[in-house]
Design an enzyme around this catalytic site. Sequence first.
Site, PDB file in Angstrom:
ATOM      1  N   CYS A 144      41.640  40.256  48.308  1.00 50.63           N
ATOM      2  CA  CYS A 144      41.122  41.226  49.118  1.00 50.63           C
ATOM      3  C   CYS A 144      41.263  42.408  47.800  1.00 50.63           C
ATOM      4  CB  CYS A 144      42.133  42.081  50.044  1.00 50.63           C
ATOM      5  SG  CYS A 144      41.876  43.760  50.835  1.00 50.63           S
ATOM      6  N   CYS A 148      42.355  45.927  48.665  1.00 51.55           N
ATOM      7  CA  CYS A 148      43.810  46.133  48.632  1.00 51.55           C
ATOM      8  C   CYS A 148      44.397  46.049  47.387  1.00 51.55           C
ATOM      9  CB  CYS A 148      44.455  44.873  49.417  1.00 51.55           C
ATOM     10  SG  CYS A 148      43.682  44.650  51.283  1.00 51.55           S
ATOM     11  N   ASP A 149      44.227  45.345  46.547  1.00 51.39           N
ATOM     12  CA  ASP A 149      45.126  44.774  45.197  1.00 51.39           C
ATOM     13  C   ASP A 149      44.250  45.422  44.089  1.00 51.39           C
ATOM     14  OD1 ASP A 149      46.786  43.611  46.734  1.00 51.39           O
ATOM     15  OD2 ASP A 149      45.966  41.861  46.624  1.00 51.39           O
TER      16      ASP A 149
END
Length: 309
Positions: A132, A135-136
């Site tokens: 992701c 997300c990261d």
Amino acid sequence: MPDRDLIIVGAGAAGLSAAQYGARAALDTLVVEEMAPGGQALVIDLLENYPGLPPTGGFDFSEAMRAQAERFGASFLTASVTAIRKEGDIFTVETPEGKLTARAVVIATGARHRRLDVPGEARLTGRGVSYCATCDGPFFKGRRMFVVGGGDAACDEALFLSKLADKVVMVHRRDRFRAQKSLAERTLSNPNIEVRFNQVIREIRGERNVESVLLERVDGGARSEEPAAAVFVFVGSEPQSALVAGIDKDGTGAIITDEKMESSLPGLFAAGDVRVAPFRQIVTAASDGAIAAHRASQYIDELRGAAYR
């Protein structure tokens, strides 16, 4: 009597769309989802290809769909589903919190990211290996990142990461992208993205965190090690269909349905990435959900002897 008319398992775009259409058909509709509603849309930085909708964040889009379904009367339960089975005309949906029953079920559990299955991937997941980018990606701002894959998801995430760093390396085992043409062209023309066709990652290296990757050319076998701070993997997905046994599935585990989203088990419908489909997008998942709920309503009317003729 069952607890509900319709239970929808999964709250991605397909499940949320089914919830709205089920509730609008005056069905007592329950959505069961173990995570936050939205599914894979939650990790989309900017949704820009949904017809008629201006560029919108994936979270905002998902929240709007959930709120819309609730306004029409659908209810939501946060729980994991462990099995779905049918006895007579009643379905039982099993959860750790207890059993739920319904006349019809829509399974919209989606698919999970496929892994590379190379040395270092599992050990370094969460330490530079991610599935992701939205997300990261911010954790690796300004650092050298790799993206593996050649489809829409890989290109979308590479474009997002290109806003965070001036060196994003895309690795794809084929000689061209399989992503939509406009998306592929934007990726290829982005100055912050370097594309490596005909290459694969054979190993992800590092002690405590990702430090480098071992690349190999598929057409010549030459290998090289290159520094990396993160590896983002987007190489397809695996349908999450194990909840239901004894129904028709293809070789990947995707549920086989007809054009009305009906599975081989009467009363069980599948929508979105969990079913066999030639094209997977949020818009097609939403369409699947609407069709599934519409047909579920007809199926329930047939059970009640109230089908419109």
